[in-house]
Design a protein around this motif. Structure first.
Motif, mmCIF file in Angstrom:
data_model
loop_
_atom_site.group_PDB
_atom_site.id
_atom_site.type_symbol
_atom_site.label_atom_id
_atom_site.label_comp_id
_atom_site.label_asym_id
_atom_site.label_seq_id
_atom_site.Cartn_x
_atom_site.Cartn_y
_atom_site.Cartn_z
ATOM 1 N N ALA A 51 0.842 -1.214 0.000
ATOM 2 C CA ALA A 51 0.000 0.000 0.000
ATOM 3 C C ALA A 51 0.872 1.256 0.000
ATOM 4 O O ALA A 51 0.585 2.228 -0.714
ATOM 5 C CB ALA A 51 -0.922 -0.019 1.213
ATOM 6 N N ARG A 52 1.952 1.228 0.774
ATOM 7 C CA ARG A 52 2.867 2.377 0.821
ATOM 8 C C ARG A 52 3.595 2.544 -0.521
ATOM 9 O O ARG A 52 3.817 3.655 -0.992
ATOM 10 C CB ARG A 52 3.863 2.172 1.964
ATOM 11 C CG ARG A 52 4.697 3.397 2.292
ATOM 12 C CD ARG A 52 5.583 3.171 3.497
ATOM 13 N NE ARG A 52 4.810 3.045 4.719
ATOM 14 C CZ ARG A 52 4.665 1.928 5.410
ATOM 15 N NH1 ARG A 52 5.269 0.835 5.011
ATOM 16 N NH2 ARG A 52 3.949 1.894 6.511
ATOM 17 N N TRP A 53 3.983 1.404 -1.130
ATOM 18 C CA TRP A 53 4.651 1.443 -2.438
ATOM 19 C C TRP A 53 3.729 2.028 -3.511
ATOM 20 O O TRP A 53 4.145 2.847 -4.334
ATOM 21 C CB TRP A 53 5.086 0.018 -2.797
ATOM 22 C CG TRP A 53 5.407 -0.182 -4.241
ATOM 23 C CD1 TRP A 53 6.460 0.343 -4.934
ATOM 24 C CD2 TRP A 53 4.659 -0.948 -5.192
ATOM 25 N NE1 TRP A 53 6.417 -0.049 -6.244
ATOM 26 C CE2 TRP A 53 5.330 -0.843 -6.441
ATOM 27 C CE3 TRP A 53 3.507 -1.713 -5.122
ATOM 28 C CZ2 TRP A 53 4.855 -1.483 -7.581
ATOM 29 C CZ3 TRP A 53 3.037 -2.357 -6.258
ATOM 30 C CH2 TRP A 53 3.704 -2.241 -7.466
ATOM 31 N N LYS A 54 2.465 1.629 -3.489
ATOM 32 C CA LYS A 54 1.518 2.158 -4.474
ATOM 33 C C LYS A 54 1.266 3.656 -4.259
ATOM 34 O O LYS A 54 1.054 4.399 -5.215
ATOM 35 C CB LYS A 54 0.202 1.396 -4.384
ATOM 36 C CG LYS A 54 0.284 -0.034 -4.899
ATOM 37 C CD LYS A 54 -1.057 -0.732 -4.796
ATOM 38 C CE LYS A 54 -0.990 -2.150 -5.354
ATOM 39 N NZ LYS A 54 -2.293 -2.854 -5.229
ATOM 40 N N ARG A 55 1.292 4.073 -3.001
ATOM 41 C CA ARG A 55 0.983 5.473 -2.692
ATOM 42 C C ARG A 55 2.136 6.409 -3.016
ATOM 43 O O ARG A 55 1.932 7.476 -3.609
ATOM 44 C CB ARG A 55 0.621 5.598 -1.215
ATOM 45 C CG ARG A 55 0.222 7.001 -0.798
ATOM 46 C CD ARG A 55 -0.181 7.031 0.666
ATOM 47 N NE ARG A 55 -0.560 8.373 1.086
ATOM 48 C CZ ARG A 55 -0.895 8.690 2.340
ATOM 49 N NH1 ARG A 55 -0.913 7.750 3.271
ATOM 50 N NH2 ARG A 55 -1.210 9.920 2.648
ATOM 51 N N PHE A 56 3.372 5.980 -2.652
ATOM 52 C CA PHE A 56 4.514 6.887 -2.804
ATOM 53 C C PHE A 56 5.447 6.503 -3.956
ATOM 54 O O PHE A 56 6.380 7.254 -4.264
ATOM 55 C CB PHE A 56 5.327 6.918 -1.501
ATOM 56 C CG PHE A 56 4.545 7.428 -0.322
ATOM 57 C CD1 PHE A 56 4.238 8.771 -0.197
ATOM 58 C CD2 PHE A 56 4.094 6.555 0.651
ATOM 59 C CE1 PHE A 56 3.517 9.237 0.894
ATOM 60 C CE2 PHE A 56 3.379 7.005 1.751
ATOM 61 C CZ PHE A 56 3.081 8.354 1.858
ATOM 62 N N SER A 57 5.230 5.323 -4.564
ATOM 63 C CA SER A 57 6.042 4.858 -5.707
ATOM 64 C C SER A 57 7.515 4.690 -5.359
ATOM 65 O O SER A 57 8.382 4.822 -6.228
ATOM 66 C CB SER A 57 5.899 5.829 -6.899
ATOM 67 O OG SER A 57 4.549 5.895 -7.317
ATOM 68 N N LEU A 89 12.307 -5.382 1.593
ATOM 69 C CA LEU A 89 13.298 -4.306 1.651
ATOM 70 C C LEU A 89 12.725 -3.058 0.984
ATOM 71 O O LEU A 89 12.893 -2.843 -0.225
ATOM 72 C CB LEU A 89 14.604 -4.727 0.954
ATOM 73 C CG LEU A 89 15.314 -5.939 1.563
ATOM 74 C CD1 LEU A 89 14.920 -7.223 0.829
ATOM 75 C CD2 LEU A 89 16.836 -5.759 1.532
ATOM 76 N N PRO A 90 12.015 -2.210 1.729
ATOM 77 C CA PRO A 90 11.450 -0.985 1.150
ATOM 78 C C PRO A 90 12.532 0.040 0.842
ATOM 79 O O PRO A 90 13.567 0.103 1.511
ATOM 80 C CB PRO A 90 10.504 -0.493 2.253
ATOM 81 C CG PRO A 90 11.034 -1.080 3.510
ATOM 82 C CD PRO A 90 11.654 -2.393 3.139
ATOM 83 N N GLY A 91 12.278 0.824 -0.208
ATOM 84 C CA GLY A 91 13.222 1.875 -0.586
ATOM 85 C C GLY A 91 14.507 1.343 -1.196
ATOM 86 O O GLY A 91 15.516 2.053 -1.240
ATOM 87 N N THR A 92 14.488 0.096 -1.662
ATOM 88 C CA THR A 92 15.698 -0.535 -2.187
ATOM 89 C C THR A 92 15.437 -1.097 -3.575
ATOM 90 O O THR A 92 14.522 -1.903 -3.756
ATOM 91 C CB THR A 92 16.165 -1.676 -1.261
ATOM 92 O OG1 THR A 92 16.234 -1.210 0.073
ATOM 93 C CG2 THR A 92 17.531 -2.177 -1.694
ATOM 94 N N LYS A 93 16.239 -0.680 -4.553
ATOM 95 C CA LYS A 93 16.114 -1.216 -5.901
ATOM 96 C C LYS A 93 16.739 -2.601 -5.973
ATOM 97 O O LYS A 93 17.455 -3.038 -5.073
ATOM 98 C CB LYS A 93 16.777 -0.271 -6.911
ATOM 99 C CG LYS A 93 16.089 1.084 -7.020
ATOM 100 C CD LYS A 93 16.758 1.956 -8.075
ATOM 101 C CE LYS A 93 16.049 3.304 -8.189
ATOM 102 N NZ LYS A 93 16.689 4.180 -9.211
ATOM 103 N N GLN A 94 16.490 -3.269 -7.097
ATOM 104 C CA GLN A 94 16.894 -4.662 -7.246
ATOM 105 C C GLN A 94 18.405 -4.831 -7.131
ATOM 106 O O GLN A 94 18.892 -5.758 -6.470
ATOM 107 C CB GLN A 94 16.387 -5.188 -8.595
ATOM 108 C CG GLN A 94 16.305 -6.694 -8.675
ATOM 109 C CD GLN A 94 15.388 -7.151 -9.794
ATOM 110 O OE1 GLN A 94 14.400 -7.793 -9.557
ATOM 111 N NE2 GLN A 94 15.733 -6.809 -11.017
#
Length: 614
Positions: free
Chosen positions: A472-478, A536-541
């Motif tokens: 939900a946070r990822w969808k909201r703030f991308s 791992l939020p805020g972390t790219k692959q």
């Protein structure tokens, strides 16, 4: 205002009760799925057993009937007992293999009589005599080979023995030039070698799980002495005894793909995993640990019936405890409801008393007014002072009587109201105390439900809740969001070699190492068995891959020991990131495939889902 607060607390308790019921339904669903998977793992041993297992699965899909379920379990236990008795009969797996080989041979007429005698002898033998049977079979083959003096120019003798239209000569057969010094010995050695190579070629198949027959073929091809070939023949005998490559002529209807049984979890291991996933009350943890220890020690199939019943009893105890807690919670809510009703009745009485007091006050004012008016009339109509004085005194006495009655009524109402308020205050304090205890209990139960009992880190339920929040946070703030799945390499080998206590210690060690090494924003949970999952939020692959590789190196160098023995522990990891319109299931499946790719590549490595096509 207080009434509204208590009503809100009441509704909150009802919500928690509904959630607890939903948790129980999820647990019941998990138990049904586990029984279904256990039944699938047990299929294929016997047709009658498969039929009852199918009945058990169908029964689990419907509303559970205890008597019917017990009847089905008893039937399955009875069939398992019969299968155990059958398994205890002499083992003839290797001898059957030799019989089938002899029956398929195209032997010269001069050797058929010898073969028939061997087959008759084999029919009365078991695997205890397999070495003797194998020796006699090889002697027969060698005797046939030695009679074929033109083997070098004609079609290979083994090709004739296993003649088939679509058979092609093995590339492993090599005709080496004979020595001018000992032509007969070298020719006999080559014939022996070619015979063994061709036999191995006929027995080997692409689905061989261990590759042992291929290794034997390489050894036979490089052998230079008869003693080396004899040693390889003994190894072939051992392989036949262990059933690694035994033909399955009685199982034509089954799948053509062979599964290495050593890679499949046993019934005991599945039951241990089931117990690890259950939310066990504190007073039953010792009993659950004792049961896991028994499952680890008692591996004899004869004990399955007893173990299954005792595991079922333990699960029933856990369920009964949960039902008891549910009943206690319902009783508390009923007490809250009763006390809220008492509070409501008290407020109604107070309202009624206030209304009655208002009416009495109005009646009192009216009466006083009438008495005052009468005094005025008496004063206006009085002709004599003595009569006026007497009338005024009489009226004043009447007014005093009204005032006295009014005060007595108010005093009585005040004392009664004061007593009711005192009683209500006492009940409120009791209710508040019980609410605090219940709140602590609910918090503890929620924590227990969200925590893995063995590793003391969040469990799969907590992961699902956290994943919903992070998505939900990822969808909201991308912001970037990645998922990593860990699996301990060769964990079953640790359990088999050192026992499940060592396996438990490995799980605890890895769990604590990971959770103490990740960032505060990251989330780690035990997904099940030897699998862990990380968010791992805020972390790219790419950054995620760098982080998990550092963790993998820490695991590899953790220096795990058990009872003084150094045990090498490694882990593999699959990584995937959330892309636009991705669901949790899609990302998890990509990470899971990456994990299996890491396993296929040799384990102890991390693979990114995007690299699978490289």
């Amino acid at each position: 205002m207080e009434l509204e607060q208590w009503k809100q607390k009441y509704y909150d308790q009802l919500d928690r009760l509904e959630k607890k019921e939903q948790d129980w339904e999820k647990l019941e669903s998990t138990l049904k799925r586990t029984i279904g998977r256990l039944s699938l793992a047990a299929e294929g041993q016997h047709d009658v057993l498969d039929k009852h297992i199918g009945t058990l699965r169908n029964a689990m899909k419907k509303e559970i009937n205890r008597q019917s379920l017990e009847s089905i379990v008893d039937d399955i236990s009875r069939i398992i007992s019969k299968l155990e008795e059958k398994e205890n009969s002499p083992n003839r797996q290797s001898v059957n293999t030799l019989e089938q080989l002899l029956q398929k041979l195209n032997l010269p007429k001069s050797a058929e009589k010898t073969r028939d005698k061997l087959l008759q002898k084999f029919s009365k033998s078991d695997d205890d005599k397999r070495d003797d049977c194998l020796k006699k079979t090889l002697d027969l083959l060698l005797s046939v080979i030695e009679t074929d003096t033109g083997a070098a120019k004609k079609k290979g003798i083994i090709d004739r023995l296993f003649s088939s239209d679509d058979d092609t000569p093995s590339s492993a057969i090599e005709n080496k030039p004979t020595s001018s010094v000992s032509l007969a010995d070298e020719q006999q050695l080559n014939t022996y070698k070619n015979c063994l190579l061709e036999l191995l070629h006929k027995l080997d198949n692409p689905n061989s799980p261990s590759g042992k027959l291929s290794a034997l073929k390489m050894g036979a091809r490089d052998a230079q002495q008869k003693s080396e070939l004899d040693k390889l023949s003994d190894q072939l005998s051992d392989i036949l005894q262990s059933r690694i490559e035994a033909p399955s002529s009685n199982n034509n209807a089954t799948s053509h793909h062979t599964t290495d049984a050593s890679l499949q979890p046993s019934i005991q291991e599945l039951l241990i995993r089931l117990l690890e996933q259950l939310i066990v009350p504190a007073d039953l943890i010792a009993e659950a640990d004792k049961m896991k220890h028994r499952l680890e020690q008692e591996t004899d199939p004869k004990n399955w019936k007893t173990l299954l019943k005792e595991v079922a009893l333990l699960i029933n105890s856990i369920r009964s405890r949960m039902q008891k807690e549910k009943q206690e919670f319902e009783n508390f809510l009923q007490q809250v409801t009763d006390r809220l009703k008492i509070m409501d009745l008290f407020l109604q009485n107070e309202t009624s008393n206030l209304q009655e007091a208002g009416m009495q006050g109005q009646a009192f004012d009216k009466q006083i007014g009438l008495n005052v008016d009468e005094i005025r009339m008496d004063i206006n109509q009085a002709t004599e002072l003595s009569n006026l004085k007497e009338n005024v005194n009489t009226k004043l006495d009447t007014i005093s009587g009204h005032i006295k009655l009014y005060r007595e009524s108010e005093d009585s109402r005040f004392k009664k109201s004061q007593q009711e308020i005192t009683d209500m205050h006492s009940k409120m304090q009791t209710l508040e105390s019980e609410t605090v205890k219940l709140k602590k209990l609910v918090v503890a139960k929620n924590k227990q439900a969200m925590c893995d009992a063995l590793t003391e880190i969040p469990n799969r339920l907590a992961y699902e809740k956290k994943a919903t929040e992070e998505i939900a946070r990822w969808k909201r703030f991308s912001n970037p969001l990645s998922l990593a799945i860990w699996d301990i390499d060769l964990f079953k080998g640790v359990n088999d070699t050192y026992g499940h206590k060592a396996g438990d210690k490995v799980l605890k060690t890895i769990a604590q190492l990971l959770i103490n090494s990740i960032r505060e924003t990251d989330f780690l949970a035990r997904y099940g068995g030897e699998e862990f999952v990380m968010l791992l939020p805020g972390t790219k692959q790419e950054e995620t891959l760098r982080l998990v590789n550092k963790l993998r190196e820490k695991i590899e160098s953790c220096g795990f020991h058990y009872h003084g023995n150094a045990v090498k522990i490694t882990a593999s990891c699959g990584v995937s990131s959330f892309n636009e319109n991705d669901t949790l299931t899609q990302v998890f499946e990509r990470a899971d495939k990456a994990l299996y790719k890491a396993k296929d590549n040799g384990r102890n490595q991390c693979v990114v889902a995007a690299c699978l096509s490289d």
